[in-house]
Design a protein around this motif. Structure first.
Motif, PDB file in Angstrom:
ATOM      1  N   GLU A  34       9.819  -8.728  -3.448  1.00 10.61           N
ATOM      2  CA  GLU A  34       9.032  -8.591  -4.670  1.00 10.61           C
ATOM      3  C   GLU A  34       7.876  -7.612  -4.468  1.00 10.61           C
ATOM      4  O   GLU A  34       7.517  -6.856  -5.376  1.00 10.61           O
TER       5      GLU A  34
ATOM      6  N   ARG B  13       8.106  -3.872  -5.289  1.00 14.76           N
ATOM      7  CA  ARG B  13       8.015  -3.377  -6.671  1.00 14.76           C
ATOM      8  C   ARG B  13       6.603  -2.895  -7.000  1.00 14.76           C
ATOM      9  O   ARG B  13       6.400  -2.228  -8.019  1.00 14.76           O
ATOM     10  N   ARG B  14       5.642  -3.242  -6.150  1.00 11.86           N
ATOM     11  CA  ARG B  14       4.253  -2.858  -6.420  1.00 11.86           C
ATOM     12  C   ARG B  14       4.052  -1.365  -6.160  1.00 11.86           C
ATOM     13  O   ARG B  14       4.540  -0.815  -5.172  1.00 11.86           O
TER      14      ARG B  14
ATOM     15  N   GLN C 103       4.672   0.931  -2.769  1.00 12.93           N
ATOM     16  CA  GLN C 103       5.574   2.084  -2.795  1.00 12.93           C
ATOM     17  C   GLN C 103       4.872   3.354  -2.325  1.00 12.93           C
ATOM     18  O   GLN C 103       5.464   4.166  -1.603  1.00 12.93           O
TER      19      GLN C 103
ATOM     20  N   GLY D   3      12.749   2.675  -7.750  1.00 13.94           N
ATOM     21  CA  GLY D   3      11.967   1.890  -6.800  1.00 13.94           C
ATOM     22  C   GLY D   3      12.380   2.168  -5.362  1.00 13.94           C
ATOM     23  O   GLY D   3      12.963   3.218  -5.063  1.00 13.94           O
TER      24      GLY D   3
END
Length: 200
Positions: A37, A40-41, A45, A61
Motif C-alpha cells: 500500500e 501507492r504514495r 514513489q 505506479g
C-alpha cells in the motif's frame, strides 16, 4: 492487549495461517500488505525513482516485479528499499494497533515475513513460526511460476526456518493437508487465548 508475531519463510504457508486466524475472529495486521500500500504514495514513489531509477515507476505506479529484481540484485539496494518503505509501514501499523487497543481487543497478530530479519520481533509478546520442509517450499514456489535461481536467492536472504523455530513460542507445521493445517490453527487460537488471559 498482546501482540503475536507471525512469521515463516516464503512458501511456508504463513499467509494461509493468517487467513485462517482472521476467519476465527483474530485481527491480523499484514505488514507485507501495508508495504504494498505504501508504494501507492507519491512521496514513496519519488524516493524509489531517486534510489532505483525512473524505470521502476511507470504511469500505473511502481513496477513491483522490476523493483523486486533490482532490490534483490544487491544487498545495499534491498537495504535502501527497506529504508524507504519500513518507516511508512511502522507508522500505519502503529495507527492500527492503537485503534485495536482502544477497542479493547485482547490479542492482535502481526503478520511479518521478516519478523527476525528486521528486528521487529523485539516489539511482540509472543512469536509463532509457520514451518515446512524446504523441498515442499521449493515445489510450491515453482508451481507459482518462480525461477529456481530466484527461489534460492529469496530463501538465502531469510534466516533459516530451523533457527526461527528455536526462537519461537509456538510452531505450526505445514507439511500435511489443508484440514490438518486448519486443526493446528484451532490449537493456535486456543494458545493465543491463553496468552491473552495471562496478560490480563
Amino acid at each position: 492487549m498482546i501482540l503475536v508475531g507471525l512469521t515463516g519463510v516464503i512458501g511456508s504457508g504463513k499467509s494461509t495461517v493468517a487467513a485462517l486466524l482472521r476467519k476465527q475472529g483474530i485481527p491480523v495486521i499484514d505488514l507485507d500488505a501495508l508495504a504494498k500500500e505504501s508504494l501507492r504514495r507519491t512521496d514513496v514513489q519519488a524516493e524509489i525513482k531517486a534510489a532505483f531509477g525512473d524505470e521502476c515507476v511507470g504511469p500505473d505506479g511502481v513496477d513491483v516485479a522490476r523493483l523486486r529484481a533490482t532490490a534483490f540484485a544487491q544487498g545495499k539496494d534491498l537495504k535502501r528499499l527497506e529504508e524507504v518503505v519500513h518507516p511508512r509501514v511502522r507508522e500505519e501499523a502503529a495507527r492500527k494497533l492503537e485503534r485495536l487497543e482502544a477497542e479493547g481487543t485482547p490479542a492482535v497478530v502481526v503478520d511479518h515475513p521478516l519478523l527476525f530479519e528486521t528486528g521487529f520481533y523485539r516489539r511482540v509478546d509472543r512469536i509463532v513460526v509457520v514451518s515446512t520442509r524446504l523441498d515442499t517450499i521449493r515445489a510450491r514456489l515453482v508451481k507459482r511460476g518462480m525461477e529456481p535461481d530466484d527461489i534460492e536467492r529469496r530463501i538465502a536472504f531469510q534466516i533459516p526456518l530451523s533457527e526461527k523455530e528455536t526462537r519461537a513460542d509456538y510452531v505450526v507445521r505445514n507439511d500435511g493437508t489443508e484440514q490438518e493445517l486448519a486443526a493446528q490453527v484451532d490449537l493456535l487460537v486456543a494458545r493465543i487465548a491463553e496468552w491473552a488471559t495471562k496478560e490480563v
